[in-house]
Design an enzyme around this catalytic site. Structure first.
Site, PDB file in Angstrom:
ATOM      1  N   ASP A 172      23.554   2.718  -5.022  1.00  0.00           N
ATOM      2  CA  ASP A 172      23.624   1.394  -4.420  1.00  0.00           C
ATOM      3  C   ASP A 172      24.967   0.761  -4.778  1.00  0.00           C
ATOM      4  O   ASP A 172      25.738   1.303  -5.567  1.00  0.00           O
ATOM      5  CB  ASP A 172      22.455   0.524  -4.884  1.00  0.00           C
ATOM      6  CG  ASP A 172      21.952  -0.373  -3.762  1.00  0.00           C
ATOM      7  OD1 ASP A 172      22.785  -0.826  -2.954  1.00  0.00           O
ATOM      8  OD2 ASP A 172      20.739  -0.632  -3.698  1.00  0.00           O
ATOM      9  N   ASP A 204       0.853  -1.196   0.000  1.00  0.00           N
ATOM     10  CA  ASP A 204       0.000   0.000   0.000  1.00  0.00           C
ATOM     11  C   ASP A 204       0.888   1.245   0.000  1.00  0.00           C
ATOM     12  O   ASP A 204       1.568   1.520   0.989  1.00  0.00           O
ATOM     13  CB  ASP A 204      -0.892  -0.017   1.243  1.00  0.00           C
ATOM     14  CG  ASP A 204      -1.788   1.209   1.347  1.00  0.00           C
ATOM     15  OD1 ASP A 204      -1.731   2.087   0.457  1.00  0.00           O
ATOM     16  OD2 ASP A 204      -2.549   1.307   2.332  1.00  0.00           O
TER      17      ASP A 204
END
Length: 649
Positions: free
Chosen positions: A349, A224
């Site tokens: 990253d 969500d």
């Protein structure tokens, strides 16, 4: 009078003296106030003056730095352990190797992968800070860490730390949906991090869990986007120590992974060559982006671009480039910096500048992928390493993670591919965070205090209660009778000592037992056995099948007529269609001790969680769903939000 000095001369209160700590350089006294003589020149240099703003201090320091020193600030390496892979070690840091990185290459941002007890962990932090203090400008280290307070540990994605409070995964917080609790957890973790000298959290992970097979869902807040945004913002506030950004005693958060990481076909992770592309359309990109809004509003000090090539969407009429997100100017400069106004550090990253060799692209049994073969240079494999640095900086990167290759960055600058002014802009952001956290005043910690702070019984008790509350009761038809019955239990996957501590008698077989407790993880299979992460991250199927030991245990209990509680760690959304008809109760958890599970089973604690993602009904439904669209499988067995909660049935 120096620019930015305290307004006390105009009648304002005098400045508040921060604690000053040093191991090798003098402490200066000016107008009755103490300052650390970081450059050792015997005078108060502006960047040493804590009365100035972090930005003014960073401006002054950058003007004093050589190009090589600046380049060192733009890489984020690994603190080397004694003989351990990827920085791991049971014996502490290799200080000779640290010296070469910090004093030789001028690298002052480094991840720790030590898992020592608090007192020696703090002592090791002090040892490496003492090395950094010897540098020409005395720039302190920023020590970072992957999440340390949970259950799911994968080298390169999550750490195991001795002695800290242990909480459910982020999915467990999503199951409870309590932003105040997330903020409280983060504030406690901040205390624990700073106690052992850690200043930067490579978290939270607010990626949407939109592909059920993806291995990294446990670190997310579920499927969500509104909930992920709300909880992500609370996490940032708790860690950083304030609602308006990073504070002196705070831990800088690095929100990840910008953006679309969850939309990986078949869930194959983008650490791997075979999982290097995520596919989304423009509305789906905006949906995944919305999960980041709370963390951005809380002014997270850092953000980490995602690994994969984000294929399909456009931003402001521009298609996202066919390169890893760390090289995408559209995603980093146009969208994140431009449209959203983000002003913090963009930290790539790990491994995006490294070469992807044959063991990286196509490992075999004879030549498996090793740590030194890890690369995520997706879409830029044909560029040289200096060209990759130049392209990443042009896209918007401030720091490159998982590399010590300062020489390649310097080569790019000396070739004119990167201007020194552009380097200065990134270095100022990195240094301003150090000033904001007070590291130039005192980067040292008290090992005895670390032991005491991390052992705080109230913090451990709250973490233990949260493990219990965050469980999700999916079916409970057999629980009332089980709780009224005897206390003889047959176990599979649980520690007999925990059962005996709960007052139970452990049986050697289902025969004669009053009930069975079967602890399981979500199913998986090894599809890529020669890839470094392919053997460490879950891939493939989500359903339980004949021959699976845990499923055979469930059938064994049923055949013996013994009611079984099936407690499953939902690090991925397991398919439970052939489980619910065989179990007296099914309980999902997102990281819980055996003691926490027993307490819920026996009714001594109440499971209050609700599913943070749907549980599909079949692998056919999983194969047919869209990896970029959350909760879209056909006829899910349990929808997102399912869970039997007292008073809320």
């Amino acid at each position: 009078m120096a620019v930015g000095l305290t307004a006390a001369v105009h009648g304002a209160p005098p400045p508040r003296q921060p604690e000053i700590g040093g191991r090798g350089k003098a402490v200066l006294t000016v107008a009755g106030l103490r300052f650390r003589d970081a450059d050792g020149n015997g005078r108060l240099t502006p960047y040493e003056d804590w009365r100035l703003s972090p930005e003014a201090r960073a401006d002054d320091l950058v003007r004093r730095m050589t190009l090589a020193e600046k380049a060192g600030e733009m890489v984020h390496g690994t603190l080397p352990g004694k003989g351990g892979a990827l920085g791991q070690s049971a014996d502490g840091y290799d200080l000779d190797a640290v010296r070469e990185l910090v004093l030789g290459r001028h690298i002052t941002s480094l991840i720790t992968r030590l898992s020592l007890a608090p007192r020696p962990m703090a002592a090791q932090a002090n040892a490496v800070q003492a090395l950094a203090e010897q540098g020409r400008l005395g720039i302190p280290l920023t020590i970072s860490s992957d999440p340390r307070n949970h259950f799911h540990h994968v080298l390169g994605a999550g750490e195991s730390a001795a002695g800290v409070s242990q909480w459910p995964e982020a999915l467990g917080f999503a199951a409870l949906g309590d932003a105040a609790l997330v903020r409280q957890f983060a504030a406690i973790a901040r205390i624990e991090y700073r106690a052992v000298g850690i200043h930067e959290a490579l978290s939270p992970q607010v990626d949407l869990a939109s592909e059920p097979r993806w291995s990294r869902q446990s670190g997310t807040f579920g499927s969500d986007p509104a909930l992920a945004s709300r909880l992500g913002g609370a996490y940032v506030v708790g860690f950083q120590g304030g609602e308006t950004g990073l504070t002196r005693g705070g831990v800088m958060t690095v929100v990840k992974h910008w953006v679309g990481y969850g939309a990986l076909p078949e869930g194959f992770d983008a650490h791997n060559y075979y999982g290097r592309t995520a596919r989304l359309n423009t509305p789906q990109l905006n949906l995944h982006l919305s999960a980041f809004r709370g963390a951005l509003a809380a002014r997270s000090g850092g953000i980490m671009p995602t690994y994969p090539i984000v294929s399909g969407p456009s931003v402001g009429g521009k298609a996202v480039e066919p390169v890893g997100a760390g090289y995408s100017k559209v995603l980093l400069t146009d969208l994140l910096r431009g449209q959203l106004g983000y002003g913090g550090i963009i930290l790539s990253d790990w491994g995006i500048t490294a070469d992807c060799n044959e063991r990286c692209r196509a490992p075999t049994a004879e030549a498996p992928q090793r740590p030194q073969d890890i690369s995520t240079a997706w879409g830029v494999e044909n560029l040289t390493v200096p060209q990759r640095f130049a392209l990443g900086i042009a896209a918007g990167i401030d720091q490159f993670g998982g590399t010590h290759d300062v020489a390649a960055l310097l080569e790019a600058a000396r070739q004119g591919a990167v201007s020194e002014a552009r380097i200065d802009a990134s270095v100022k952001r990195v240094l301003a965070a150090k000033f904001r956290q007070g590291l130039f005043e005192n980067p040292y910690v008290d090992p005895a205090a670390a032991e005491r702070l991390i052992a705080d019984p109230a913090h451990h008790a709250l973490a233990a209660r949260t493990q219990r509350a965050a469980q999700v009761l999916l079916t409970d038809k057999g629980l009332p009778a089980l709780r009224r019955g005897g206390r003889k239990v047959w176990l599979f996957g649980a520690d007999p000592a925990a059962a005996r501590a709960a007052g139970l008698t452990v049986m050697d077989s289902p025969a004669g037992a009053d009930f069975a407790l079967i602890r399981a993880e979500s199913p998986s299979e090894i599809i890529h056995p020669h890839s470094f992460f392919g053997t460490r991250q879950k891939e493939g199927r989500l359903d339980f099948r004949d021959g699976d030991p845990v499923y055979e245990a469930l059938k064994q209990a049923r055949a013996a007529g013994v009611p079984a509680v099936f407690a499953v760690f939902l690090d991925r959304p397991a398919i439970l269609t052939n489980v619910v008809d065989k179990a007296a109760a099914v309980i999902g958890n997102f990281g819980a001790s055996d003691a926490a599970v027993f307490d819920v089973v026996l009714g001594r604690a109440t499971a209050r969680g609700r599913l943070p993602f749907e549980l599909p009904s079949s692998m056919a439904a999983v194969a047919a769903q869209d990896p970029a669209q959350p909760d879209d499988s056909r006829d899910p067995l349990f929808p997102r939000g399912a869970g039997i909660v007292p008073g809320r049935r």
